[in-house]
Design a protein around this motif. Sequence first.
Motif, PDB file in Angstrom:
ATOM      1  N   VAL A 136      35.492  39.406  46.009  1.00 51.72           N
ATOM      2  CA  VAL A 136      34.417  40.094  45.374  1.00 51.72           C
ATOM      3  C   VAL A 136      34.446  41.539  45.523  1.00 51.72           C
ATOM      4  CG1 VAL A 136      31.977  40.245  45.292  1.00 51.72           C
ATOM      5  CG2 VAL A 136      33.199  37.938  45.514  1.00 51.72           C
ATOM      6  N   ALA A 137      34.782  41.946  46.847  1.00 48.01           N
ATOM      7  CA  ALA A 137      34.569  43.476  47.185  1.00 48.01           C
ATOM      8  C   ALA A 137      35.705  44.058  46.524  1.00 48.01           C
ATOM      9  CB  ALA A 137      34.967  43.504  48.674  1.00 48.01           C
ATOM     10  N   LYS A 138      37.009  43.636  46.186  1.00 50.94           N
ATOM     11  CA  LYS A 138      38.043  43.989  45.421  1.00 50.94           C
ATOM     12  C   LYS A 138      37.633  44.091  44.041  1.00 50.94           C
ATOM     13  CE  LYS A 138      41.878  42.707  48.603  1.00 50.94           C
ATOM     14  NZ  LYS A 138      43.088  42.022  48.839  1.00 50.94           N
ATOM     15  N   ILE A 139      36.972  42.993  43.759  1.00 47.26           N
ATOM     16  CA  ILE A 139      36.660  43.215  42.130  1.00 47.26           C
ATOM     17  C   ILE A 139      35.648  44.150  41.745  1.00 47.26           C
ATOM     18  CG2 ILE A 139      35.509  41.723  40.468  1.00 47.26           C
ATOM     19  CD1 ILE A 139      36.645  39.217  41.611  1.00 47.26           C
ATOM     20  N   HIS A 140      34.585  44.365  42.686  1.00 47.64           N
ATOM     21  CA  HIS A 140      33.643  45.298  42.462  1.00 47.64           C
ATOM     22  C   HIS A 140      34.140  46.742  42.500  1.00 47.64           C
ATOM     23  CE1 HIS A 140      29.901  42.755  41.671  1.00 47.64           C
ATOM     24  NE2 HIS A 140      30.337  42.096  43.037  1.00 47.64           N
ATOM     25  N   ASP A 141      35.424  46.872  43.384  1.00 41.93           N
ATOM     26  CA  ASP A 141      35.910  48.260  43.502  1.00 41.93           C
ATOM     27  C   ASP A 141      36.873  48.397  42.226  1.00 41.93           C
ATOM     28  OD1 ASP A 141      34.693  48.620  45.984  1.00 41.93           O
ATOM     29  OD2 ASP A 141      36.407  48.295  47.236  1.00 41.93           O
ATOM     30  N   SER A 142      37.266  47.414  42.068  1.00 45.85           N
ATOM     31  CA  SER A 142      38.412  47.415  40.604  1.00 45.85           C
ATOM     32  C   SER A 142      37.458  47.867  39.445  1.00 45.85           C
ATOM     33  CB  SER A 142      39.160  46.253  40.502  1.00 45.85           C
ATOM     34  OG  SER A 142      39.925  46.062  41.676  1.00 45.85           O
ATOM     35  N   LEU A 143      36.354  46.945  39.275  1.00 46.54           N
ATOM     36  CA  LEU A 143      35.549  47.041  38.153  1.00 46.54           C
ATOM     37  C   LEU A 143      34.804  48.702  37.958  1.00 46.54           C
ATOM     38  CD1 LEU A 143      34.327  45.708  35.794  1.00 46.54           C
ATOM     39  CD2 LEU A 143      32.682  44.900  36.978  1.00 46.54           C
ATOM     40  N   TYR A 144      34.584  49.219  39.328  1.00 47.37           N
ATOM     41  CA  TYR A 144      34.043  50.439  39.118  1.00 47.37           C
ATOM     42  C   TYR A 144      35.090  51.407  38.811  1.00 47.37           C
ATOM     43  CZ  TYR A 144      32.193  54.784  41.100  1.00 47.37           C
ATOM     44  OH  TYR A 144      31.671  56.018  41.455  1.00 47.37           O
ATOM     45  N   ILE A 145      36.245  51.340  39.194  1.00 47.06           N
ATOM     46  CA  ILE A 145      37.217  52.438  38.857  1.00 47.06           C
ATOM     47  C   ILE A 145      37.528  52.025  37.279  1.00 47.06           C
ATOM     48  CG2 ILE A 145      39.728  52.836  38.792  1.00 47.06           C
ATOM     49  CD1 ILE A 145      39.304  52.080  42.037  1.00 47.06           C
TER      50      ILE A 145
END
Length: 191
Positions: A136-145
């Motif tokens: 989830v943390a990777k998804i949110h970081d990736s989605l932010y970018i």
Amino acid sequence: MAWEWVSPIATATVGLGGIAATWLTARAARIDQTKLLRAQLEESRAAALRDARRESFAALSANISDLITYASFANETSDPTESKPAVHELARALAEVQILGSEAIRQIASQVVVLVLSYLAERLKGGKKADAVGLVAKIHDSLYILQRIMATDLGLALGSSAEEIARTVATLEHAADDIKYKNAQRDDLSS
């Protein structure tokens, strides 16, 4: 007798000059009008493309958020077929982004979708909470970018430098490779 022809010849010359000047002015106006019409057509095409891109980017972001929300409440007892419409909509949104987005957006969007689907699969299999939280943390970081790059692609500057985005993209690619490797290992062990 020679002076009798001067006045008609001068009048005819001035008349022909006026006709030529009028024709040249009309020709220049037609050329300018054609250029203006082409510029307006190109601008309307660009605006339509921008609108289509904005809609496809927003649809992808919304579908990713919907699937994350669904996956957050899913567990091993959930019916996997319930997620089928959400996965279908996510695939459709990704296809639109693949058609309309830039190369960077296409790559990152694909990686984010892989992360989201990995998260959904992890939740449906009843995997470890720690793995799910990390995803989830990777998804949110990736989605932010991804959203920052999409905004930049649409001409909306949001303050992220190109170098920062490039570093983050490299990190995301590494994270996506790790997930693929872990999934491959898990599939090998389950076979």
